[in-house]
Design a protein around this motif. Structure first.
Motif, mmCIF file in Angstrom:
data_model
loop_
_atom_site.group_PDB
_atom_site.id
_atom_site.type_symbol
_atom_site.label_atom_id
_atom_site.label_comp_id
_atom_site.label_asym_id
_atom_site.label_seq_id
_atom_site.Cartn_x
_atom_site.Cartn_y
_atom_site.Cartn_z
ATOM 1 N N TYR A 53 0.866 -1.210 0.014
ATOM 2 C CA TYR A 53 0.310 -0.262 -0.325
ATOM 3 C C TYR A 53 0.982 0.977 -0.195
ATOM 4 O O TYR A 53 1.775 1.493 0.750
ATOM 5 C CB TYR A 53 -1.020 -0.036 0.768
ATOM 6 C CG TYR A 53 -1.768 1.207 1.535
ATOM 7 C CD1 TYR A 53 -3.265 0.935 0.554
ATOM 8 C CD2 TYR A 53 -1.206 2.244 2.386
ATOM 9 C CE1 TYR A 53 -4.370 2.294 0.339
ATOM 10 C CE2 TYR A 53 -2.396 3.191 1.927
ATOM 11 C CZ TYR A 53 -3.183 3.379 1.218
ATOM 12 O OH TYR A 53 -4.744 4.446 1.808
ATOM 13 N N GLU A 54 0.715 2.250 -1.037
ATOM 14 C CA GLU A 54 1.338 3.769 -0.763
ATOM 15 C C GLU A 54 0.834 4.187 -0.483
ATOM 16 O O GLU A 54 -0.314 4.690 -0.614
ATOM 17 C CB GLU A 54 1.565 3.752 -2.482
ATOM 18 C CG GLU A 54 2.913 2.959 -3.061
ATOM 19 C CD GLU A 54 3.012 3.078 -4.486
ATOM 20 O OE1 GLU A 54 2.512 4.088 -4.636
ATOM 21 O OE2 GLU A 54 3.555 2.217 -5.178
ATOM 22 N N PHE A 55 1.466 5.213 1.006
ATOM 23 C CA PHE A 55 0.241 6.289 1.081
ATOM 24 C C PHE A 55 0.810 7.694 0.826
ATOM 25 O O PHE A 55 1.652 7.638 0.627
ATOM 26 C CB PHE A 55 1.183 6.282 2.643
ATOM 27 C CG PHE A 55 0.998 4.566 3.474
ATOM 28 C CD1 PHE A 55 0.060 4.709 3.963
ATOM 29 C CD2 PHE A 55 2.139 4.195 4.342
ATOM 30 C CE1 PHE A 55 -0.536 3.772 5.196
ATOM 31 C CE2 PHE A 55 1.776 2.831 5.317
ATOM 32 C CZ PHE A 55 0.564 2.902 5.404
ATOM 33 N N ARG A 105 -8.444 8.032 0.355
ATOM 34 C CA ARG A 105 -7.443 7.889 1.463
ATOM 35 C C ARG A 105 -8.490 7.889 2.781
ATOM 36 O O ARG A 105 -6.967 8.482 3.937
ATOM 37 C CB ARG A 105 -6.107 9.199 1.151
ATOM 38 C CG ARG A 105 -5.944 9.496 -0.274
ATOM 39 C CD ARG A 105 -4.793 8.011 -0.355
ATOM 40 N NE ARG A 105 -4.752 7.639 -1.682
ATOM 41 C CZ ARG A 105 -3.463 7.478 -2.097
ATOM 42 N NH1 ARG A 105 -3.388 5.971 -1.494
ATOM 43 N NH2 ARG A 105 -3.180 6.837 -3.390
ATOM 44 N N GLU A 120 -5.169 7.025 5.310
ATOM 45 C CA GLU A 120 -4.312 8.751 5.960
ATOM 46 C C GLU A 120 -5.479 8.734 6.618
ATOM 47 O O GLU A 120 -4.612 9.183 7.954
ATOM 48 C CB GLU A 120 -4.043 9.239 4.714
ATOM 49 C CG GLU A 120 -3.204 8.000 3.959
ATOM 50 C CD GLU A 120 -3.227 6.909 3.111
ATOM 51 O OE1 GLU A 120 -4.620 6.702 3.241
ATOM 52 O OE2 GLU A 120 -2.957 7.089 1.615
#
Length: 227
Positions: A3-5, A194, A197
């Motif tokens: 997973y890319e924040f 998102r 986040e």
């Protein structure tokens, strides 16, 4: 795939998140003030020699302490709008979610503050009350001027701890779709895709604020060294 924040949604959403924080703080402060005032009255009634007052206060406290907060909020969310619309002749579409949340939290927290304050009153030696009445003060004056000030000083750490719990519990107003801080963060995360986040950010903010207050409680709990 890992997973890319992406935290880019947070800076642009800070004004909206700040509005949500103001809602959370307004609920917290209102419930704190009303809870302490009404809770003090309930505590005094529970210690009263008048049986009906004791029964009423005990029933109130036991009822709210035995019911989940989220259920209480739902009750008031369904009932308060109808009452306000009826008594104040409001338009059917008027938003009264904030009023419902404030009433629900204030009445719920009063039960917990009542028990804290009752314990604080009982921690004051009975000789203080007897001495005050021997000096000519009425029972009410002795409680207000002698017992309660001492009890409140003893209860400050517990009252602050309950305030921390109260602030955390404000996130439960999501049941009425009210945009408190947690609700605002969820809406932004859901809108921008998102959610992870924004929820992590919200959790970090809750942690910082609650940890700072808990440290204050620890400082107040330390015995003072008298010179």
């Amino acid at each position: 795939m890992a997973y890319e924040f992406d935290w880019s949604s947070i800076p642009n959403s800070l004004p909206f998140l700040a509005e949500g924080m103001l809602v959370s703080l307004e609920i917290t402060l209102t419930a704190l003030v009303v809870g302490m005032v009404w809770g003090t009255l309930l505590a005094v009634m529970r210690l009263s020699s008048v049986a009906p007052l004791r029964w009423f206060a005990a029933g109130y406290v036991n009822l709210f302490r035995a019911v989940p907060l989220v259920m209480v909020l739902l009750w008031f969310f369904l009932v308060i709008p109808q009452l306000l619309t009826t008594f104040f002749n409001l338009q059917p579409g008027t938003d009264v979610r904030m009023a419902s949340a404030l009433v629900g939290f204030a009445l719920f927290e009063s039960a917990y503050y009542a028990e804290i304050i009752r314990a604080g009153i009982q921690s004051v030696p009975k000789g203080q009350l007897a001495a005050a009445t021997a000096l000519g003060l009425s029972h009410f004056q002795a409680m207000r001027l002698v017992v309660l000030p001492q009890a409140l000083r003893n209860m400050v750490p517990l009252l602050l701890t309950q305030a921390i719990v109260l602030f955390q519990d404000t996130s439960l107003v999501y049941v009425s779709a009210l945009a408190d801080f947690f609700g605002a963060a969820y809406k932004v995360g859901d809108r921008d895709g998102r959610l992870v986040e924004l929820l992590l950010f919200a959790g970090a903010v809750y942690f910082v604020l609650c940890f700072a207050l808990s440290r204050l409680v620890q400082v107040l709990q330390k015995p003072r060294v008298q010179h």
